[in-house]
Design a protein around this motif. Structure first.
Motif, mmCIF file in Angstrom:
data_model
loop_
_atom_site.group_PDB
_atom_site.id
_atom_site.type_symbol
_atom_site.label_atom_id
_atom_site.label_comp_id
_atom_site.label_asym_id
_atom_site.label_seq_id
_atom_site.Cartn_x
_atom_site.Cartn_y
_atom_site.Cartn_z
ATOM 1 N N GLY A 120 0.862 -1.186 0.000
ATOM 2 C CA GLY A 120 0.000 0.000 0.000
ATOM 3 C C GLY A 120 0.890 1.224 0.000
ATOM 4 O O GLY A 120 0.825 2.058 0.894
ATOM 5 N N CYS A 121 1.755 1.307 -1.018
ATOM 6 C CA CYS A 121 2.866 2.282 -0.979
ATOM 7 C C CYS A 121 2.413 3.729 -1.146
ATOM 8 O O CYS A 121 3.157 4.640 -0.811
ATOM 9 N N LEU A 142 4.185 -1.590 -3.658
ATOM 10 C CA LEU A 142 2.956 -2.226 -4.140
ATOM 11 C C LEU A 142 1.729 -1.421 -3.746
ATOM 12 O O LEU A 142 1.623 -0.948 -2.610
ATOM 13 N N ASP A 143 0.820 -1.267 -4.699
ATOM 14 C CA ASP A 143 -0.441 -0.589 -4.373
ATOM 15 C C ASP A 143 -1.520 -1.126 -5.303
ATOM 16 O O ASP A 143 -1.246 -1.520 -6.436
ATOM 17 N N ILE A 144 -2.744 -1.123 -4.816
ATOM 18 C CA ILE A 144 -3.867 -1.638 -5.597
ATOM 19 C C ILE A 144 -4.359 -0.604 -6.614
ATOM 20 O O ILE A 144 -4.973 -0.941 -7.627
ATOM 21 N N ARG A 169 1.374 -3.085 -9.388
ATOM 22 C CA ARG A 169 -0.003 -3.076 -8.908
ATOM 23 C C ARG A 169 -0.256 -4.427 -8.244
ATOM 24 O O ARG A 169 -0.019 -5.474 -8.856
ATOM 25 N N ALA A 170 -0.680 -4.398 -7.009
ATOM 26 C CA ALA A 170 -0.918 -5.670 -6.314
ATOM 27 C C ALA A 170 -1.914 -5.483 -5.182
ATOM 28 O O ALA A 170 -1.971 -4.431 -4.541
ATOM 29 N N ASP A 171 -2.696 -6.522 -4.980
ATOM 30 C CA ASP A 171 -3.595 -6.586 -3.844
ATOM 31 C C ASP A 171 -2.729 -6.874 -2.620
ATOM 32 O O ASP A 171 -1.845 -7.741 -2.667
ATOM 33 N N PHE A 184 12.362 -7.945 4.953
ATOM 34 C CA PHE A 184 11.407 -7.266 5.826
ATOM 35 C C PHE A 184 10.295 -6.655 4.990
ATOM 36 O O PHE A 184 10.404 -6.552 3.756
ATOM 37 N N LEU A 185 9.250 -6.294 5.689
ATOM 38 C CA LEU A 185 8.057 -5.763 5.030
ATOM 39 C C LEU A 185 7.559 -4.565 5.837
ATOM 40 O O LEU A 185 7.559 -4.609 7.069
ATOM 41 N N VAL A 186 7.184 -3.502 5.141
ATOM 42 C CA VAL A 186 6.594 -2.345 5.829
ATOM 43 C C VAL A 186 5.220 -2.072 5.245
ATOM 44 O O VAL A 186 4.974 -2.347 4.064
ATOM 45 N N ALA A 187 4.327 -1.554 6.064
ATOM 46 C CA ALA A 187 3.015 -1.159 5.553
ATOM 47 C C ALA A 187 2.390 -0.114 6.459
ATOM 48 O O ALA A 187 2.482 -0.207 7.685
ATOM 49 N N ASN A 188 1.796 0.859 5.799
ATOM 50 C CA ASN A 188 0.925 1.812 6.495
ATOM 51 C C ASN A 188 -0.432 1.636 5.810
ATOM 52 O O ASN A 188 -0.837 2.450 5.004
#
Ligand code: GLN
Length: 286
Positions: A120-121, A142-144, A169-171, A184-188
């Motif tokens: 959800g960048c 990645l963003d939808i 583009r990704a769910d 690692f993975l980050v998300a807001n």
């Protein structure tokens, strides 16, 4: 009309409308129309605005008066010392999210060529701030929303990171990368519950993309999806870093503790618990 007169009038209009930082907003909008910066506006204080400049300036001032965020009017917002292009499809980067970047930079090894994902960048602010500060890291943004991805791509290019960051583009619930491939993975992610809609400021509700703000399951749907994806795609001992609402930390830690160890939460400058993290347990620990 002189530049200084236009600035004073705009500042009064915005102040009477109850908008925050009216003086600064007036100056930044003037800088935008005069194609200069804040100092440039001061230097031009005694110059006259052309009819066209005056019209464009007061058009922007009236949009701000009605609540449109300054970042959308200027098309840019600073985050972690870097400028990011934003448009109405993209969440405006928030200063609170800089804590997430600080947390990752403090925890992860900058001397290793790590591979990460930003789920959800949005404008790409998190991933770009990370990659800008760590020349060996590569990542997926990645963003939808395809319109948002255009901004993320433009920002990646602006900061000359196209070789290390791919915008796809990704769910958020189906990451386009191999199992156990991310260090690692980050998300807001969107995390506001529909039932909390009334607590959201009008400026945000009326102008920012709801897709980037609201999530099902009392706001936990996307946080949960990110955690599930992390379990699948992180290497053993890989880290997850999640931004969430100030009242969601307890539940997020509970969700993390099912598969992660060293789970913790950071507070922002206002003392709110806003970023939680954990280390994926290895199969033998589970
Ligand atoms: N990652 C972006 C940010 O932190 C966008 C987040 C989102 O769209 N929910 O601002």
């Amino acid at each position: 009309m002189l530049v200084r007169e236009a600035e004073r009038l705009a500042s009064r209009i915005l102040s009477e409308a109850g908008r925050d930082s009216p003086g600064l907003s007036a100056r930044l909008l003037l800088a935008n129309v005069l194609e200069t910066d804040k100092t440039g506006v001061l230097l031009k204080a005694e110059q006259s605005l052309s009819e066209n400049q005056k019209e464009r300036f007061f058009h922007l001032v009236l949009r701000r008066k009605k609540g449109e965020p300054l970042a959308y009017l200027l098309g840019v917002r600073e985050f972690y010392g870097l400028d990011f292009q934003v448009n109405a499809a993209t969440l405006i980067p928030r200063p609170e999210s800089e804590h997430l970047v600080d947390c990752v930079l403090a925890h992860e090894d900058g001397q290793k060529p790590l591979f990460f994902a930003d789920l959800g960048c949005g404008s790409g602010n998190l991933g770009i701030a990370l990659a800008s500060n760590r020349p060996l890291w590569r990542g997926l943004l990645l963003d939808i929303c395809s319109e948002t991805l255009l901004q993320a791509r433009a920002n990646t290019k602006k900061h000359k990171l196209e070789e290390r960051l791919s915008c796809l583009r990704a769910d958020l619930a189906r990451l386009p990368c191999a199992e156990q491939s991310l260090h690692f993975l980050v998300a807001n992610p969107p995390y506001i519950a529909a039932e909390e809609r009334d607590l959201v400021m009008d400026e945000v509700l009326d102008f920012e993309p709801h897709l980037a703000l609201f999530a099902e399951d009392h706001g936990y749907a996307q946080l949960q999806a990110a955690i599930a994806q992390a379990c699948e795609h992180l290497v053993p001992n890989g880290h997850i870093y999640l931004e969430h609402g100030a009242n969601q930390a307890g539940r997020v830690r509970e969700l993390l503790q099912q598969n992660f160890t060293d789970v913790g939460t950071l507070r922002d400058l206002a003392g709110h618990e806003r970023v939680s993290f954990g280390r994926l347990q290895t199969a033998s620990m589970r």
